[in-house]
Write a protein that holds these residues in place. Structure first.
Motif, PDB file in Angstrom:
ATOM      1  N   ASP A 191       0.854  -1.182   0.000  1.00  0.00           N
ATOM      2  CA  ASP A 191       0.000   0.000   0.000  1.00  0.00           C
ATOM      3  C   ASP A 191       0.888   1.229   0.000  1.00  0.00           C
ATOM      4  O   ASP A 191       2.107   1.134  -0.224  1.00  0.00           O
ATOM      5  CB  ASP A 191      -0.978  -0.008   1.183  1.00  0.00           C
ATOM      6  N   GLU A 192       0.323   2.391   0.262  1.00  0.00           N
ATOM      7  CA  GLU A 192       1.088   3.632   0.169  1.00  0.00           C
ATOM      8  C   GLU A 192       2.170   3.744   1.234  1.00  0.00           C
ATOM      9  O   GLU A 192       3.094   4.564   1.109  1.00  0.00           O
ATOM     10  CB  GLU A 192       0.147   4.839   0.265  1.00  0.00           C
ATOM     11  N   GLN A 193       2.121   2.916   2.273  1.00  0.00           N
ATOM     12  CA  GLN A 193       3.139   2.951   3.327  1.00  0.00           C
ATOM     13  C   GLN A 193       4.257   1.934   3.101  1.00  0.00           C
ATOM     14  O   GLN A 193       5.198   1.867   3.881  1.00  0.00           O
ATOM     15  CB  GLN A 193       2.479   2.708   4.687  1.00  0.00           C
ATOM     16  N   THR A 194       4.151   1.144   2.047  1.00  0.00           N
ATOM     17  CA  THR A 194       5.177   0.146   1.743  1.00  0.00           C
ATOM     18  C   THR A 194       6.377   0.813   1.086  1.00  0.00           C
ATOM     19  O   THR A 194       6.229   1.714   0.259  1.00  0.00           O
ATOM     20  CB  THR A 194       4.609  -0.946   0.820  1.00  0.00           C
ATOM     21  N   ASN A 195       7.568   0.360   1.467  1.00  0.00           N
ATOM     22  CA  ASN A 195       8.804   0.937   0.952  1.00  0.00           C
ATOM     23  C   ASN A 195       8.977   0.606  -0.531  1.00  0.00           C
ATOM     24  O   ASN A 195       9.012  -0.566  -0.914  1.00  0.00           O
ATOM     25  CB  ASN A 195       9.994   0.397   1.764  1.00  0.00           C
ATOM     26  N   GLN A 196       9.094   1.622  -1.355  1.00  0.00           N
ATOM     27  CA  GLN A 196       9.166   1.407  -2.797  1.00  0.00           C
ATOM     28  C   GLN A 196      10.458   0.714  -3.211  1.00  0.00           C
ATOM     29  O   GLN A 196      10.461  -0.104  -4.142  1.00  0.00           O
ATOM     30  CB  GLN A 196       9.031   2.737  -3.536  1.00  0.00           C
ATOM     31  N   ASP A 197      11.559   1.019  -2.540  1.00  0.00           N
ATOM     32  CA  ASP A 197      12.816   0.345  -2.868  1.00  0.00           C
ATOM     33  C   ASP A 197      12.705  -1.163  -2.618  1.00  0.00           C
ATOM     34  O   ASP A 197      13.218  -1.977  -3.400  1.00  0.00           O
ATOM     35  CB  ASP A 197      13.965   0.914  -2.033  1.00  0.00           C
ATOM     36  N   MET A 198      12.038  -1.547  -1.520  1.00  0.00           N
ATOM     37  CA  MET A 198      11.834  -2.963  -1.245  1.00  0.00           C
ATOM     38  C   MET A 198      11.017  -3.613  -2.356  1.00  0.00           C
ATOM     39  O   MET A 198      11.349  -4.706  -2.833  1.00  0.00           O
ATOM     40  CB  MET A 198      11.127  -3.152   0.101  1.00  0.00           C
ATOM     41  N   LEU A 199       9.965  -2.923  -2.811  1.00  0.00           N
ATOM     42  CA  LEU A 199       9.137  -3.483  -3.870  1.00  0.00           C
ATOM     43  C   LEU A 199       9.907  -3.600  -5.182  1.00  0.00           C
ATOM     44  O   LEU A 199       9.688  -4.535  -5.954  1.00  0.00           O
ATOM     45  CB  LEU A 199       7.892  -2.625  -4.067  1.00  0.00           C
ATOM     46  N   PRO A 228      11.031  -0.127   8.626  1.00  0.00           N
ATOM     47  CA  PRO A 228      10.721   0.809   7.540  1.00  0.00           C
ATOM     48  C   PRO A 228      11.304   0.404   6.192  1.00  0.00           C
ATOM     49  O   PRO A 228      10.856   0.895   5.156  1.00  0.00           O
ATOM     50  CB  PRO A 228      11.326   2.132   8.024  1.00  0.00           C
ATOM     51  N   MET A 229      12.287  -0.507   6.192  1.00  0.00           N
ATOM     52  CA  MET A 229      12.805  -0.994   4.914  1.00  0.00           C
ATOM     53  C   MET A 229      11.748  -1.809   4.173  1.00  0.00           C
ATOM     54  O   MET A 229      11.856  -2.017   2.964  1.00  0.00           O
ATOM     55  CB  MET A 229      14.058  -1.834   5.138  1.00  0.00           C
ATOM     56  N   PHE A 230      10.718  -2.274   4.911  1.00  0.00           N
ATOM     57  CA  PHE A 230       9.596  -2.971   4.289  1.00  0.00           C
ATOM     58  C   PHE A 230       8.343  -2.108   4.273  1.00  0.00           C
ATOM     59  O   PHE A 230       7.709  -1.945   3.235  1.00  0.00           O
ATOM     60  CB  PHE A 230       9.319  -4.293   5.020  1.00  0.00           C
ATOM     61  N   SER A 231       7.986  -1.563   5.430  1.00  0.00           N
ATOM     62  CA  SER A 231       6.760  -0.767   5.504  1.00  0.00           C
ATOM     63  C   SER A 231       6.798   0.107   6.751  1.00  0.00           C
ATOM     64  O   SER A 231       7.380  -0.274   7.776  1.00  0.00           O
ATOM     65  CB  SER A 231       5.532  -1.682   5.544  1.00  0.00           C
ATOM     66  N   ASP A 232       6.162   1.263   6.664  1.00  0.00           N
ATOM     67  CA  ASP A 232       5.976   2.118   7.831  1.00  0.00           C
ATOM     68  C   ASP A 232       4.749   1.716   8.638  1.00  0.00           C
ATOM     69  O   ASP A 232       4.445   2.340   9.658  1.00  0.00           O
ATOM     70  CB  ASP A 232       5.822   3.579   7.398  1.00  0.00           C
ATOM     71  N   ARG A 233       4.055   0.698   8.197  1.00  0.00           N
ATOM     72  CA  ARG A 233       2.827   0.244   8.854  1.00  0.00           C
ATOM     73  C   ARG A 233       3.143  -0.965   9.728  1.00  0.00           C
ATOM     74  O   ARG A 233       3.545  -2.014   9.237  1.00  0.00           O
ATOM     75  CB  ARG A 233       1.786  -0.105   7.789  1.00  0.00           C
ATOM     76  N   LEU A 234       2.948  -0.840  11.046  1.00  0.00           N
ATOM     77  CA  LEU A 234       3.264  -1.920  11.968  1.00  0.00           C
ATOM     78  C   LEU A 234       2.458  -3.172  11.655  1.00  0.00           C
ATOM     79  O   LEU A 234       2.971  -4.301  11.738  1.00  0.00           O
ATOM     80  CB  LEU A 234       2.989  -1.467  13.411  1.00  0.00           C
ATOM     81  N   SER A 235       1.212  -3.014  11.253  1.00  0.00           N
ATOM     82  CA  SER A 235       0.335  -4.159  11.001  1.00  0.00           C
ATOM     83  C   SER A 235       0.682  -4.914   9.720  1.00  0.00           C
ATOM     84  O   SER A 235       0.067  -5.941   9.419  1.00  0.00           O
ATOM     85  CB  SER A 235      -1.122  -3.708  10.936  1.00  0.00           C
TER      86      SER A 235
END
Length: 317
Positions: A191-199, A228-235
């Motif tokens: 989603d919008e909180q996912t790290n784009q570099d990881m994707l 945060p290297m994967f996502s800023d969303r804890l869930s």
């Protein structure tokens, strides 16, 4: 003087027995760039033994992400009545294929569930090849446990859908021979909180879709597993529960980060939240869940929940 590390925390489990470990056991897989090597751990005695297929993560250490890792889990499960099969997936650093020109590098996400299903296809061969194991397996009671990328592998085997970034084709590969599953800290939905570099580095994670994962599973998450290297969303790490249909169970481990105190290896340096007692309790809870899933009359899971205390919380749907 400090207290010794417990075997199972506060969770009631059956008596432990000595174990036997055999490996590497090697099977040739058509089209695979290297043979499939695995380690098999089993109780020294007993028959009618259920099976756990243990899928390692994608960690950066050389041998933890291979058949040589996850000793705190594999040894415990074997000592308490399971035969544990640990494959070395193609993304293992030990194989040196992550930087290769193989179309699935670096994660080999598509080969991983195929390897687990291949192992199930060849359980009779594995039983015959391991000294002292012949005639002791119950091949109708098979469970799968995976951590991190291994959780992604198990989620695919439970019906999660994704898309092959190479050609855009839909990938859904459930294996109904797996009767119980545990998904630990797997990548979530983008989603919008996912790290784009990881994707960009792991593009399959753009397409993870748990809405198709209808088979039951225990999803294990840590309430401090925020990267945060994967996502800023804890869930993010428990999407396999919140974004999947039931039946599912969520075990939220209090204070746990991505390695849950050290499940990937004894005294592993990659563990940011080292806590041997957390490992002891978590592995006992997973054992109890699998016992009750594979043997519906076994009260192990209910007894474990009653004894869990403030280790974590459990919800189900």
């Amino acid at each position: 003087m400090s207290d010794p590390v417990s075997e199972a925390g506060t969770i009631p489990v059956n008596d432990s027995t000595p174990i036997l470990a055999y490996g590497p056991l090697v099977l040739d897989v058509p089209g695979r760039p290297v043979p499939l090597a695995m380690k098999v751990s089993a109780p020294a005695t007993g028959t009618g033994l259920p099976i756990i297929l243990l899928s390692h993560g994608h960690g950066m250490t050389t041998f933890l992400s291979s058949l040589r890792g996850y000793g705190p889990l594999a040894d415990f499960f074997a000592a308490h009545g399971f035969v544990v099969v640990q494959p070395t997936h193609l993304d293992s650093t030990a194989l040196g294929l992550r930087e290769s020109d193989h179309p699935e590098a670096p994660t080999f996400w598509k080969s991983r569930p195929a390897e687990i299903s291949f192992i199930i296809d060849h359980l009779d061969d594995i039983e015959a090849a391991v000294p002292g194991l012949a005639g002791r397996l119950d091949t109708t009671r098979v469970a799968a446990v995976g951590h991190s990328l291994g959780g992604h592998t198990v989620a695919l085997l439970r019906g999660m859908q994704t898309r092959d970034p190479a050609d855009g084709s839909t990938v859904r590969v459930p294996d109904e021979r797996i009767k119980a599953a545990v998904i630990i800290a797997t990548p979530g939905e983008a989603d919008e909180q996912t790290n784009q570099d990881m994707l960009n580095n792991y593009p399959v994670n753009k397409y993870n879709d748990f809405s198709t994962m209808g088979m039951d599973a225990l999803v294990v998450a840590g309430d401090k597993d925020l990267n945060p290297m994967f996502s800023d969303r804890l869930s993010y790490r428990w999407d396999a529960y919140t974004r999947a249909p039931g039946p599912k169970t969520l075990l939220m481990v209090h204070g746990a980060e991505h390695i849950f105190g050290g499940i990937s290896g004894y005294d592993a340096s990659e563990t940011t939240d080292e806590d041997p007692e957390r490992v002891s309790t978590l592995r006992a809870l997973i054992w109890a869940y699998l016992r009750s899933q594979l043997y519906p009359d076994d009260p192990a899971w209910n007894r474990a929940l009653a004894a869990m205390g403030d280790f974590g919380t459990v919800e189900a749907k």
